[in-house]
Write an enzyme that holds these catalytic residues in place. Structure first.
Site, PDB file in Angstrom:
ATOM      1  N   ASP A  48      28.478   0.515  51.557  1.00 34.89           N
ATOM      2  CA  ASP A  48      27.335  -0.393  51.761  1.00 34.89           C
ATOM      3  C   ASP A  48      26.011   0.149  51.239  1.00 34.89           C
ATOM      4  O   ASP A  48      24.966  -0.008  51.886  1.00 34.89           O
ATOM      5  CB  ASP A  48      27.193  -0.767  53.238  1.00 34.89           C
TER       6      ASP A  48
ATOM      7  N   GLY B 219      26.373   2.969  61.614  1.00 31.19           N
ATOM      8  CA  GLY B 219      27.024   1.676  61.422  1.00 31.19           C
ATOM      9  C   GLY B 219      28.069   1.747  60.327  1.00 31.19           C
ATOM     10  O   GLY B 219      29.273   1.793  60.591  1.00 31.19           O
ATOM     11  N   CYS B 220      27.613   1.787  59.097  1.00 32.42           N
ATOM     12  CA  CYS B 220      28.528   1.764  57.948  1.00 32.42           C
ATOM     13  C   CYS B 220      29.446   2.981  57.911  1.00 32.42           C
ATOM     14  O   CYS B 220      30.621   2.871  57.577  1.00 32.42           O
ATOM     15  CB  CYS B 220      27.733   1.706  56.639  1.00 32.42           C
ATOM     16  N   LEU B 221      28.895   4.148  58.255  1.00 33.47           N
ATOM     17  CA  LEU B 221      29.644   5.398  58.102  1.00 33.47           C
ATOM     18  C   LEU B 221      30.551   5.711  59.275  1.00 33.47           C
ATOM     19  O   LEU B 221      31.727   6.031  59.091  1.00 33.47           O
ATOM     20  CB  LEU B 221      28.661   6.553  57.888  1.00 33.47           C
TER      21      LEU B 221
ATOM     22  N   THR C 253      24.039   3.336  56.643  1.00 34.70           N
ATOM     23  CA  THR C 253      23.609   3.746  57.976  1.00 34.70           C
ATOM     24  C   THR C 253      24.698   4.608  58.603  1.00 34.70           C
ATOM     25  O   THR C 253      25.865   4.228  58.638  1.00 34.70           O
ATOM     26  CB  THR C 253      23.312   2.544  58.886  1.00 34.70           C
TER      27      THR C 253
END
Length: 201
Positions: free
Chosen positions: A15, A115-117, A112
């Site tokens: 992302d 979030g993403c990670l 983020t």
């Protein structure tokens, strides 16, 4: 835990999109971008395969971050466009792309960290991969949420690291041709970062 080796590794970017980068507040979004670009450049030098994925890119018009496509057009063209799945590891297309690399060590960064990670890193670890989470190639909105994400990833066995640490560990020896190229990338990265803080070069 074994040492990080280029021949065993794949680089995953999650992302890295224009709007998403704007949610980074724990460090400068430009620093996160710089570190992401450095990772992709290093992967190119060391012939490390890349797998990239984006979230609701078309629906939200949150396009992929400029500066990466030029370095690895193949990874950009083959990025996995998730249409709403939050944990990238829940997307079969993403998992297939990772499996296709044949690598069992995943160097991973997300826009983020909280979030993403975090979700993908923990899921990949649970799937049996060695996972390195590069924290300074992303960030979070709040410091406390970033710290909580780091703690949760560590508890799951994810290895927390930084761009500079990854480059040094992959290079192994600055005197080799590849090591010299990685050292140059690291020097450019650090010079840009120091200059960005207003310090003399």
């Amino acid at each position: 835990m074994t040492s990080l080796k280029a021949q065993d590794s794949a680089l995953l970017l999650i992302d890295h999109q224009v709007i998403s980068m704007g949610f980074i507040r724990t460090q400068s979004p430009e620093t996160a971008k710089m570190n992401s670009v450095t990772l992709v450049k290093a992967a190119k030098v060391l012939d490390i395969p890349n797998v990239w994925t984006s979230s609701t890119e078309d629906d939200n018009q949150d396009w992929w971050m400029p500066g990466l496509e030029e370095i690895n057009p193949h990874a950009y063209a083959n990025r996995v466009k998730r249409t709403g799945i939050i944990d990238s590891w829940d997307d079969p297309n993403f998992v297939r792309a990772v499996e296709a690399t044949g690598r069992r060590t995943l160097i991973m960064a997300g826009t983020t960290n909280d979030g993403c990670l975090i979700y993908t890193a923990i899921s990949a670890k649970q799937a049996g991969y060695e996972v390195y989470a590069v924290l300074d190639a992303g960030g979070s909105v709040f410091q406390i949420s970033d710290q909580a994400a780091q703690l949760r990833m560590m508890q799951a066995g994810v290895i927390l690291t930084t761009t500079a640490a990854v480059l040094g560990e992959l290079a192994k020896d600055w005197a080799t041709p590849h090591g010299a190229e990685i050292r140059k990338l690291l020097a450019e990265n650090l010079t840009t970062a120091i200059g960005g803080f207003g310090l003399s070069k």
